[in-house]
Motif scaffolding. Structure first.
Motif, PDB file in Angstrom:
ATOM      1  N   ARG A  96       5.061   5.204  14.321  1.00 45.44           N
ATOM      2  CA  ARG A  96       4.386   4.466  13.088  1.00 45.44           C
ATOM      3  C   ARG A  96       4.765   3.153  12.597  1.00 45.44           C
ATOM      4  N   GLU A 118      -1.177   0.052   1.233  1.00 43.11           N
ATOM      5  CA  GLU A 118      -2.503  -0.103   1.882  1.00 43.11           C
ATOM      6  C   GLU A 118      -1.960  -0.247   3.426  1.00 43.11           C
ATOM      7  N   GLU A 119      -1.005  -0.766   3.742  1.00 44.37           N
ATOM      8  CA  GLU A 119      -0.629  -1.118   5.117  1.00 44.37           C
ATOM      9  C   GLU A 119      -0.296   0.312   5.744  1.00 44.37           C
ATOM     10  N   ALA A 121      -1.209   3.257   4.736  1.00 45.77           N
ATOM     11  CA  ALA A 121      -2.652   4.088   4.803  1.00 45.77           C
ATOM     12  C   ALA A 121      -3.120   3.581   5.976  1.00 45.77           C
ATOM     13  N   ARG A 122      -3.481   2.414   6.206  1.00 44.55           N
ATOM     14  CA  ARG A 122      -4.208   1.775   7.516  1.00 44.55           C
ATOM     15  C   ARG A 122      -3.515   2.008   8.637  1.00 44.55           C
ATOM     16  N   SER A 123      -2.165   2.149   8.857  1.00 46.39           N
ATOM     17  CA  SER A 123      -1.368   2.549   9.952  1.00 46.39           C
ATOM     18  C   SER A 123      -1.603   3.877  10.240  1.00 46.39           C
ATOM     19  N   ASP A 125      -4.330   5.601   9.191  1.00 51.52           N
ATOM     20  CA  ASP A 125      -5.770   5.778   9.734  1.00 51.52           C
ATOM     21  C   ASP A 125      -5.842   5.560  11.182  1.00 51.52           C
ATOM     22  N   LEU A 126      -5.209   4.408  11.621  1.00 54.12           N
ATOM     23  CA  LEU A 126      -5.400   3.897  12.912  1.00 54.12           C
ATOM     24  C   LEU A 126      -4.632   4.835  13.993  1.00 54.12           C
ATOM     25  N   MET A 158      -3.722  -3.553  13.441  1.00 52.33           N
ATOM     26  CA  MET A 158      -3.302  -3.628  12.261  1.00 52.33           C
ATOM     27  C   MET A 158      -3.636  -4.834  11.376  1.00 52.33           C
ATOM     28  N   SER A 159      -3.676  -5.977  12.271  1.00 51.51           N
ATOM     29  CA  SER A 159      -4.037  -7.255  11.673  1.00 51.51           C
ATOM     30  C   SER A 159      -5.538  -7.372  11.487  1.00 51.51           C
ATOM     31  N   ASP A 160      -6.373  -6.382  11.950  1.00 55.42           N
ATOM     32  CA  ASP A 160      -7.911  -6.528  11.627  1.00 55.42           C
ATOM     33  C   ASP A 160      -8.349  -7.744  12.553  1.00 55.42           C
ATOM     34  N   HIS A 192     -15.111  -0.242  14.809  1.00 56.87           N
ATOM     35  CA  HIS A 192     -14.998  -1.919  14.135  1.00 56.87           C
ATOM     36  C   HIS A 192     -15.981  -2.701  15.091  1.00 56.87           C
TER      37      HIS A 192
END
Ligand code: ATP
Length: 271
Positions: A96, A118-119, A121-123, A125-126, A158-160, A192
């Motif tokens: 993580r 938010e970061e 949660a995104r990590s 999800d990824l 992570m950085s979209d 994506h």
């Protein structure tokens, strides 16, 4: 169509040796390119220019509309997900935390930096998307090569990023791990849809089904480029590798087989 990457007449010279000769290449949003060629052809060098890691000796490279040499490379790199198999991490960061270094753009965790909710949660999800659910607390130092590769792809996302660069992502994986990773890459691309990607490999078996375009490189020159089915042909791949190779595509996947003397004699007999 949105242009993500454009190289115009790019030359790259190091120690008096011309490594890339006049390369032109355009990659648009949603396209998934394979960059294929023999050892020493210039694939990694070309990828490093696409990833804003080096400047061309001459010619121009535009990444996301910004020209290398006119913008700060560091700023540009934040919009590019570069998955490098030689990721120089040596400490025992958990999966993580490695994924969260995609936000800070660093190899190690940054002291006193805290991810936002938010970061986090995104990590999470990824980590799930990359098939690492349940492993988020495992340390980098004991991960298998396949798990490291997946962790680095999650980190890159992570950085979209608008552009994902993958340098031989399935090298060293056993056949099951490779097949799993290729399916995961297809899923990442579906999740994506506007992302563009460039994947470097020597092996056509390592191309995901979602590969839409291909470029063949040999001796620092692009021999062919365009839609994958028109580039990955027996004739063009044989020319790039300077060896007779039969290419087949079945159920979306490619395979390559060296044409032996007998096959070649049979082809000559038919002509
Ligand atoms: N900094 C450098 N100085 C001198 N030569 C270099 C430099 N970087 C790369 N080269 C040479 O340029 C050529 C292309 O290297 P590159 O790593 O881009 O090829 P590649 O297609 O990725 O090869 P491989 O498939 O073996 O990884 C090689 O002959 C390499 O030795």
């Amino acid at each position: 169509m949105t242009e993500v990457l454009r190289l115009d007449d790019v030359r790259f010279v190091r120690q008096g040796k011309t490594i890339l000769h006049g390369v032109d290449l355009t990659v648009e949003a949603g396209q998934h390119w394979a960059l294929i060629g023999p050892n020493g052809a210039g694939k990694s060098t070309l990828l490093s220019l696409c990833g804003a890691r080096q400047h061309p000796t001459s010619g121009t490279v535009h990444v996301l509309g910004r020209r290398l040499g006119r913008v700060e490379l560091q700023a540009l790199r934040r919009d590019i997900g570069h998955v490098d198999p030689r990721h120089p991490l040596t400490s025992a960061l958990r999966i993580r935390d490695v994924v969260l270094t995609g936000v800070t753009g660093t190899i190690e965790s940054v002291m006193r930096w805290e991810p936002s909710a938010e970061e986090l949660a995104r990590s999470a999800d990824l980590i799930d998307l990359l098939g690492l659910a349940g492993k988020a607390d495992e340390p980098w130092t004991t991960l298998s090569q396949g798990e490291r590769g997946r962790t680095l792809i999650a980190r890159a996302l992570m950085s979209d990023p608008k552009l994902l660069l993958l340098d031989e992502p399935s090298t060293g994986l056993d056949v099951a791990a490779r097949e799993d990773l290729l399916e995961t890459l297809d899923e990442v691309r579906e999740a994506h849809p506007s992302i563009a990607s460039v994947l470097v490999t020597h092996h056509l078996e390592e191309l995901p089904i979602t590969t839409s375009h291909a470029a063949l490189i040999a001796h620092g020159r692009l021999l062919a480029q365009g839609e994958a089915d028109s580039v990955l042909t027996t004739e063009l791949v044989s020319e790039a590798f300077e060896h007779p190779i039969a290419i087949e595509r079945r159920e979306g996947r490619w395979s390559a087989r060296s044409l032996g003397r007998r096959d070649r004699a049979a082809i000559r007999g038919r002509v």
